[in-house]
Design a protein around this motif. Structure first.
Motif, PDB file in Angstrom:
ATOM      1  N   UNK A 149       0.320  -0.951   0.224  1.00 35.69           N
ATOM      2  CA  UNK A 149       0.000  -0.108  -0.148  1.00 35.69           C
ATOM      3  C   UNK A 149       0.386   1.317   0.685  1.00 35.69           C
ATOM      4  N   UNK A 150       0.897   2.277  -1.369  1.00 36.03           N
ATOM      5  CA  UNK A 150       1.009   3.272  -1.361  1.00 36.03           C
ATOM      6  C   UNK A 150       0.811   4.693  -1.699  1.00 36.03           C
ATOM      7  N   UNK A 151       1.339   5.775  -0.382  1.00 35.93           N
ATOM      8  CA  UNK A 151       0.371   6.795  -0.349  1.00 35.93           C
ATOM      9  C   UNK A 151       1.298   7.947  -1.071  1.00 35.93           C
ATOM     10  N   UNK A 152       0.717   8.669  -1.886  1.00 34.13           N
ATOM     11  CA  UNK A 152       1.748   9.529  -2.510  1.00 34.13           C
ATOM     12  C   UNK A 152       1.327  11.282  -2.483  1.00 34.13           C
ATOM     13  N   UNK A 153       1.416  11.964  -1.548  1.00 32.05           N
ATOM     14  CA  UNK A 153       1.017  12.761  -0.252  1.00 32.05           C
ATOM     15  C   UNK A 153       1.837  14.760  -0.915  1.00 32.05           C
TER      16      UNK A 153
END
Length: 403
Positions: A149-153
């Motif tokens: 799971x990857x989040x790019x904020x």
């Protein structure tokens, strides 16, 4: 829709309730079900609308749905600045008190050996700035092979800072299939669109508030100033108004921020300054005192315009008008958060007029010009500007500053 309708764990619902939240914001309502369903998400929403919780809550739910945790990192959250990274960590800890999550923080400003220790001891989530994490990956000191799971904020800020290639390289080092969520306050500009479409070609796009919008409960106003001394007097008067409980004052350069903080202190106003020349520890300590109400005014450059959760800011004051409309939106977004009201003040000298016009074009409206009692502008140029925009003034009489 309520948080219960999102089918979150009871422990999560309890933590949400303890923070005083009763209903999800629009961005949370739109994105949380998609993320829980395993979809890639490209989310665009104005600052202050709850974007961090929109990915933190489903991430925690996904972790708690796992029967066992291997203490190998399965989630990666990338943030453009260490301030935002620590704010994300704070939100995760707030919502996971009943079932703590092990987090490895990989950012600049910390000793590499200490960060390596985080990874060696095991973690569930890595929160990182791209450059520092890439250094560890290239030295075989960080393993992203199990990331799911990857989040790019704040992708727009990453591109502004030239971090796009580092992000792409990090994602290319993940060998397993993974879900990706990209959050940004704006997707304006071909560069951001290409970046998003390259990383998430099949993502579900969610737009909640356009990039030129801000919280509706923020009142905006302009005070015209003849010169620096007049601007300083207006600044003092605004801060001393009864409705000014706390103020975040923005300057375009660190030298100006230092100057403004010194001036406020000379006026017996409790003020601190934060900008890029301070160590991370100093910035966090000064921000903590402001958040706790020990300091009334925080003077900052744009290092503080994103990622810092300062929920009790009553006033944002642009001592220097920013150069771009999107920066203005992010500054204004530091007030009027979580449904609270807020006031955004712009102190405008003649040389600030072009920046003001650029901002007004960006947000699609002319900001109302008001006067402070005893401090009306005397300069001809400002009088002409004020007269020209008089037909566009719309602040209700009850909301006006004293005249």
């Amino acid at each position: 829709m309520s948080f219960e309708d999102l089918l979150l764990e009871d422990s999560l619902l309890s933590a949400i309730s303890a923070q005083g939240y009763t209903e999800p914001t629009p961005i949370q309502t739109e994105t949380i079900p998609l993320i829980l369903a395993g979809q890639d998400v490209l989310a665009c929403a104005a600052t202050g609308t709850g974007k961090t919780a929109a990915f933190v809550l489903p991430l925690l739910q996904k972790l708690w749905d796992r029967k066992q945790r291997s203490h190998e990192p399965v989630a990666l959250i990338l943030a453009p600045t260490r301030e935002l990274a620590f704010q994300i960590q704070h939100v995760i800890k707030t919502f996971s008190k009943q079932d703590p999550i092990d987090i490895a923080m990989i950012t600049g400003g910390q000793a590499p050996a200490a960060q390596q220790k985080f990874l060696d001891e095991g973690c569930d989530v890595i929160i990182a700035t791209p450059g520092r994490l890439l250094n560890l990956v290239e030295q075989d000191q960080a393993d992203l092979s199990l990331i799911e799971f990857v989040v790019i904020d704040e992708a727009d800020r990453m591109l502004d800072m030239g971090q796009g290639p580092d992000v792409a390289t990090l994602l290319a080092s993940i060998t397993t299939a993974f879900q990706t969520c990209l959050f940004s306050a704006t997707l304006a500009g071909a560069g951001v669109e290409i970046f998003a479409n390259t990383l998430l070609p099949d993502a579900t796009r969610v737009d909640v508030n356009a990039s030129n919008q801000y919280a509706e409960q923020v009142q905006q106003r302009v005070y015209l100033a003849d010169n620096r001394e007049h601007k300083q007097a207006l600044l003092t008067a605004v801060i001393n108004l009864d409705d000014c409980k706390s103020a975040l004052v923005f300057c375009n350069k660190k030298e100006r921020a230092d100057e403004v903080a010194d001036y406020l202190q000379s006026q017996n106003i409790s003020a601190q300054v934060v900008h890029g020349e301070f160590s991370q520890a100093d910035r966090r300590e000064r921000t903590r005192k402001f958040r706790q109400g020990k300091t009334k005014v925080l003077v900052a450059t744009d290092v503080a315009s994103r990622g810092l959760d300062l929920p009790q800011v009553s006033h944002v004051i642009n001592y220097d008008v920013p150069f771009r409309g999107d920066i203005y939106i992010h500054r204004v977004g530091r007030t009027g958060r979580a449904g609270q009201s807020g006031i955004a003040v712009n102190l405008v000298e003649a040389h600030d007029q072009k920046n003001l016009e650029r901002i007004q074009h960006h947000i699609g409206q002319t900001l109302p010009v008001v006067k402070m009692k005893g401090l009306a502008p005397k300069g001809k140029a400002n009088k002409q500007k004020s007269k020209k925009s008089a037909s566009n003034r719309y602040i209700a009489k009850k909301d006006r500053a004293p005249e």
